[in-house]
Design a protein around this motif. Structure first.
Motif, PDB file in Angstrom:
ATOM      1  N   GLU A  41       2.103  26.143  23.480  1.00 56.11           N
ATOM      2  CA  GLU A  41       1.426  27.267  24.123  1.00 56.11           C
ATOM      3  C   GLU A  41       0.857  26.849  25.468  1.00 56.11           C
ATOM      4  OE1 GLU A  41      -1.440  29.124  21.631  1.00 56.11           O
ATOM      5  OE2 GLU A  41      -0.044  29.445  19.962  1.00 56.11           O
ATOM      6  N   GLU A  42       0.370  25.617  25.542  1.00 55.68           N
ATOM      7  CA  GLU A  42      -0.197  25.098  26.779  1.00 55.68           C
ATOM      8  C   GLU A  42       0.489  23.772  27.142  1.00 55.68           C
ATOM      9  OE1 GLU A  42      -2.223  26.750  28.605  1.00 55.68           O
ATOM     10  OE2 GLU A  42      -2.709  28.352  27.176  1.00 55.68           O
ATOM     11  N   HIS A  43       0.423  23.442  28.421  1.00 54.33           N
ATOM     12  CA  HIS A  43       1.152  22.293  28.960  1.00 54.33           C
ATOM     13  C   HIS A  43       0.791  20.971  28.298  1.00 54.33           C
ATOM     14  CE1 HIS A  43       3.553  20.103  31.736  1.00 54.33           C
ATOM     15  NE2 HIS A  43       2.583  19.667  32.507  1.00 54.33           N
ATOM     16  N   TYR A  44      -0.459  20.825  27.890  1.00 43.54           N
ATOM     17  CA  TYR A  44      -0.917  19.532  27.389  1.00 43.54           C
ATOM     18  C   TYR A  44      -1.035  19.487  25.869  1.00 43.54           C
ATOM     19  CZ  TYR A  44      -2.342  19.549  32.288  1.00 43.54           C
ATOM     20  OH  TYR A  44      -2.354  19.674  33.655  1.00 43.54           O
ATOM     21  N   SER A  73      10.164  15.731  15.087  1.00 40.56           N
ATOM     22  CA  SER A  73       9.633  16.916  15.745  1.00 40.56           C
ATOM     23  C   SER A  73       9.266  16.539  17.173  1.00 40.56           C
ATOM     24  CB  SER A  73       8.416  17.448  14.991  1.00 40.56           C
ATOM     25  OG  SER A  73       7.442  16.441  14.820  1.00 40.56           O
ATOM     26  N   ILE A  74       9.744  17.327  18.122  1.00 37.55           N
ATOM     27  CA  ILE A  74       9.605  17.012  19.543  1.00 37.55           C
ATOM     28  C   ILE A  74       8.957  18.183  20.269  1.00 37.55           C
ATOM     29  CG2 ILE A  74      10.840  16.377  21.654  1.00 37.55           C
ATOM     30  CD1 ILE A  74      13.083  15.290  19.855  1.00 37.55           C
ATOM     31  N   ALA A  75       7.800  17.946  20.853  1.00 32.36           N
ATOM     32  CA  ALA A  75       7.121  18.982  21.625  1.00 32.36           C
ATOM     33  C   ALA A  75       7.530  18.889  23.086  1.00 32.36           C
ATOM     34  CB  ALA A  75       5.605  18.841  21.486  1.00 32.36           C
ATOM     35  N   LEU A  76       7.984  20.000  23.636  1.00 29.11           N
ATOM     36  CA  LEU A  76       8.351  20.061  25.046  1.00 29.11           C
ATOM     37  C   LEU A  76       7.090  20.131  25.906  1.00 29.11           C
ATOM     38  CD1 LEU A  76      11.234  22.685  24.805  1.00 29.11           C
ATOM     39  CD2 LEU A  76      11.391  20.189  24.611  1.00 29.11           C
ATOM     40  N   GLU A  77       7.287  20.035  27.229  1.00 29.89           N
ATOM     41  CA  GLU A  77       6.143  20.099  28.133  1.00 29.89           C
ATOM     42  C   GLU A  77       5.780  21.547  28.460  1.00 29.89           C
ATOM     43  OE1 GLU A  77       9.641  20.361  30.855  1.00 29.89           O
ATOM     44  OE2 GLU A  77       9.153  19.546  28.882  1.00 29.89           O
ATOM     45  N   TRP A  78       6.792  22.395  28.526  1.00 25.91           N
ATOM     46  CA  TRP A  78       6.597  23.821  28.753  1.00 25.91           C
ATOM     47  C   TRP A  78       7.652  24.543  27.945  1.00 25.91           C
ATOM     48  CZ3 TRP A  78       2.332  25.697  30.810  1.00 25.91           C
ATOM     49  CH2 TRP A  78       1.666  25.043  31.842  1.00 25.91           C
ATOM     50  N   PHE A  79       8.190  25.601  28.511  1.00 27.85           N
ATOM     51  CA  PHE A  79       9.257  26.368  27.883  1.00 27.85           C
ATOM     52  C   PHE A  79      10.587  25.612  27.988  1.00 27.85           C
ATOM     53  CE2 PHE A  79       8.399  27.678  32.218  1.00 27.85           C
ATOM     54  CZ  PHE A  79       9.624  27.500  32.827  1.00 27.85           C
ATOM     55  N   LEU A  80      11.511  25.967  27.117  1.00 27.94           N
ATOM     56  CA  LEU A  80      12.844  25.373  27.141  1.00 27.94           C
ATOM     57  C   LEU A  80      13.533  25.688  28.456  1.00 27.94           C
ATOM     58  CD1 LEU A  80      15.022  23.972  25.210  1.00 27.94           C
ATOM     59  CD2 LEU A  80      15.935  26.293  24.988  1.00 27.94           C
ATOM     60  N   ASN A  81      14.163  24.670  29.064  1.00 26.28           N
ATOM     61  CA  ASN A  81      14.870  24.870  30.327  1.00 26.28           C
ATOM     62  C   ASN A  81      15.951  23.801  30.473  1.00 26.28           C
ATOM     63  OD1 ASN A  81      13.793  22.496  31.966  1.00 26.28           O
ATOM     64  ND2 ASN A  81      11.856  23.482  31.357  1.00 26.28           N
ATOM     65  N   PRO A  82      16.760  23.847  31.534  1.00 26.55           N
ATOM     66  CA  PRO A  82      17.859  22.883  31.668  1.00 26.55           C
ATOM     67  C   PRO A  82      17.436  21.415  31.730  1.00 26.55           C
ATOM     68  CG  PRO A  82      18.294  24.786  33.047  1.00 26.55           C
ATOM     69  CD  PRO A  82      16.895  24.947  32.529  1.00 26.55           C
ATOM     70  N   ASP A  83      16.154  21.138  32.010  1.00 25.70           N
ATOM     71  CA  ASP A  83      15.694  19.742  31.984  1.00 25.70           C
ATOM     72  C   ASP A  83      15.881  19.121  30.606  1.00 25.70           C
ATOM     73  OD1 ASP A  83      14.907  20.253  34.550  1.00 25.70           O
ATOM     74  OD2 ASP A  83      12.752  20.218  34.144  1.00 25.70           O
ATOM     75  N   HIS A  84      16.034  19.953  29.588  1.00 24.02           N
ATOM     76  CA  HIS A  84      16.153  19.457  28.212  1.00 24.02           C
ATOM     77  C   HIS A  84      17.603  19.441  27.726  1.00 24.02           C
ATOM     78  CE1 HIS A  84      12.181  21.747  28.451  1.00 24.02           C
ATOM     79  NE2 HIS A  84      11.865  20.471  28.535  1.00 24.02           N
ATOM     80  N   LEU A  85      18.549  19.578  28.649  1.00 22.77           N
ATOM     81  CA  LEU A  85      19.953  19.774  28.267  1.00 22.77           C
ATOM     82  C   LEU A  85      20.539  18.680  27.361  1.00 22.77           C
ATOM     83  CD1 LEU A  85      22.047  21.461  31.083  1.00 22.77           C
ATOM     84  CD2 LEU A  85      22.408  21.644  28.630  1.00 22.77           C
ATOM     85  N   PRO A  86      20.293  17.390  27.616  1.00 23.28           N
ATOM     86  CA  PRO A  86      20.893  16.398  26.710  1.00 23.28           C
ATOM     87  C   PRO A  86      20.462  16.580  25.258  1.00 23.28           C
ATOM     88  CG  PRO A  86      20.134  15.342  28.729  1.00 23.28           C
ATOM     89  CD  PRO A  86      19.607  16.746  28.752  1.00 23.28           C
ATOM     90  N   ILE A  87      19.211  16.969  25.059  1.00 21.27           N
ATOM     91  CA  ILE A  87      18.711  17.171  23.705  1.00 21.27           C
ATOM     92  C   ILE A  87      19.313  18.441  23.109  1.00 21.27           C
ATOM     93  CG2 ILE A  87      16.635  17.468  22.296  1.00 21.27           C
ATOM     94  CD1 ILE A  87      15.106  15.960  24.522  1.00 21.27           C
TER      95      ILE A  87
END
Length: 502
Positions: A252-255, A216-230
């Motif tokens: 829900e929040e950045h941290y 399970s992987i928590a992103l830093e914010w919303f899904l965006n192209p920075d996450h493309l390899p995953i």
């Protein structure tokens, strides 16, 4: 049997008169064994006794070469005559079970369908494993009743023999079955209809043997192209191919991810290296950085003179708090010092809004935006012809932190090292593939995110692709950043704490 063999676990493949005809069955079973099948059942309803006898001898020899068990279905007298590894019986022979058990010395399995009581009775009489199913609609047995998976949980609690799940199982639903931890999973149609049987069997083996292979992987914010390899690894099935089940979580929040990581509720968190230090806890571990861009404060061109004249300016930001505001001001202050003009903190007002920086500056008359990334806001400003001064580390002397670091905990790393190593390998592979195939990268992003295709997003993806790099943990990379945070009295890590991160 007095001793249940260790092979009563893993992938249990069953032949089929139509899907594994005599002309190809040996080749097909060989491929399944090469892919990791631990049990092979010959279920032949149409062949002559001599044909089945010949196949049984050949297949059992083949199984033994791969340290696998051979099971013969229903042919009781032949199983006794040949002394095969195992025999499986269905309801037509249930009434003969005690007689069969006395005569047959090998592994004896029995179909129990949807009955725990039946399984208990057969266990008492000497069954070596119990099979339950169907759990899904079965192409092999279309008239079979579909039963509740919870029976597998009950079987684990009340039986002392291995449990086999069967019926309509494929790679799309096998993880639902594995939640209940049966020792064996039986597959027919999904194995034999595969273009590459060995690869399909290996996929099942990865799922079955991949303890702790769900990440399970928590992103830093919303899904965006920075996450493309995953995203590409998920969309292409590359993670599944190595037995990984990846669950991406938008916080829900950045941290939020740091709290979840420390509590052991997620396995990996993606965030900027700045926060690796800001939200440091004992046991946090860096897996490496996979993306870096330029980032900082964007000042609209018409407000640059206000900045240089030390006049009050309003800065839009998605996160306004003492730490981020201190860093944002420090970036501007260092730029001012370098350029030779004064800048006072009380003249820079950080106002929390959202991530729509360009829109906010245009529509709400903000002078600037903080927490800007060049591959997003920089590209968007160019696309819209929005003139600006981008104050980043290229013109202000501060260490860059506009990057994404993958983080885990020491406990998770120890527990799931194999899964994490596979995740890193596939992510690096997808990084390389996306960079070489930009149209592919755009397609998988739009398909996964459900975002509408646009010229601006295409430009953002093109710029982002150039900024990906292979994941590799590097203890020296963020040393200057840690010193920067120490200097600002934001985070003070001693050398021991810093070194333990890597």
């Amino acid at each position: 049997m007095s001793h249940i063999p260790e092979q009563l676990r893993g992938l249990y493949v069953i032949s089929d008169d139509t899907l594994t005809p005599n002309e190809t069955i040996i080749e097909q079973i060989t491929e399944a064994l090469q892919g990791g099948a631990t049990i092979v059942q010959l279920r032949n309803k149409k062949g002559t006794l001599e044909e089945i006898k010949s196949l049984s001898i050949t297949i059992q020899e083949l199984c033994h070469k791969h340290n696998a068990l051979f099971i013969l279905n229903d042919k009781i007298d032949l199983a006794i005559e040949l002394g095969v590894d195992g025999l499986h019986i269905g309801k037509s022979d249930h009434h003969r079970f005690e007689e069969i058990r006395k005569e047959f010395k090998g592994v004896l399995g029995v179909s129990c369908y949807n009955s725990i009581d039946m399984a208990k009775d057969f266990e008492r009489l000497g069954a070596d494993y119990a099979a339950f199913g169907s759990f899904f609609h079965s192409a092999t047995k279309p008239n079979s009743n579909v039963i509740e998976m919870n029976i597998l949980k009950t079987a684990q609690e009340e039986l002392n023999i291995p449990v086999c799940a069967i019926g309509g199982i494929n790679l799309e639903n096998v993880d639902q079955i594995l939640e209940y931890k049966p020792q064996m999973v039986s597959v027919i149609n999904d194995i034999w209809t595969a273009k590459d049987i060995q690869e399909k069997a290996q996929n099942y083996t990865n799922h079955l043997e991949g303890k702790n292979m769900k990440l399970s992987i928590a992103l830093e914010w919303f899904l965006n192209p920075d996450h493309l390899p995953i995203v590409a690894g998920i969309q292409t099935g590359k993670y599944k191919d190595v037995g990984l089940d990846i669950d991406l979580i938008e916080p829900e929040e950045h941290y939020d991810g740091f709290d979840l990581l420390e509590k052991g509720q997620i396995d990996i968190h993606i965030n900027e290296p700045l926060h690796l230090f800001e939200h440091h806890f004992d046991g946090i571990k860096s897996l490496g950085c996979y993306f870096e861009t330029h980032g900082g404060v964007m000042i609209r061109q018409s407000s640059v003179e206000k900045l240089r004249n030390n006049e009050p300016i309003r800065i839009t930001t998605p996160a306004s708090n003492p730490i981020t505001n201190t860093i944002g001001f420090e970036i501007l202050k260092r730029y001012a010092d370098k350029e030779g003009f004064a800048l006072e903190k009380e003249n820079v007002d950080f106002i929390e809004t959202d991530f729509y920086h360009i829109k906010n500056m245009k529509e709400q008359d903000f002078d600037g935006a903080w927490l800007c990334f060049y591959n997003f806001e920089g590209i968007e400003a160019e696309h819209e012809g929005f003139e600006n001064l981008f104050v980043d580390q290229r013109i202000s002397p501060y260490p860059n932190f506009s990057a994404l670091e993958l983080m885990t905990s020491e406990e998770t790393l120890n527990e799931k090292r194999e899964a994490i190593d596979k995740f890193i390998a596939v992510t690096n592979e997808m990084t390389r593939y996306c960079q070489k195939n930009s149209e592919f990268a755009k397609t998988v992003f739009y398909d996964y995110s459900k975002q509408e295709k646009s010229e601006l997003m295409d430009k953002i993806i093109d710029d982002t692709l150039e900024r990906f790099e292979y994941l590799k943990s590097d203890a020296t990379r963020w040393r200057e950043l840690a010193d920067f945070l120490d200097e600002l009295d934001i985070v003070k890590l001693d050398n021991t704490a810093y070194d333990k991160i890597w």
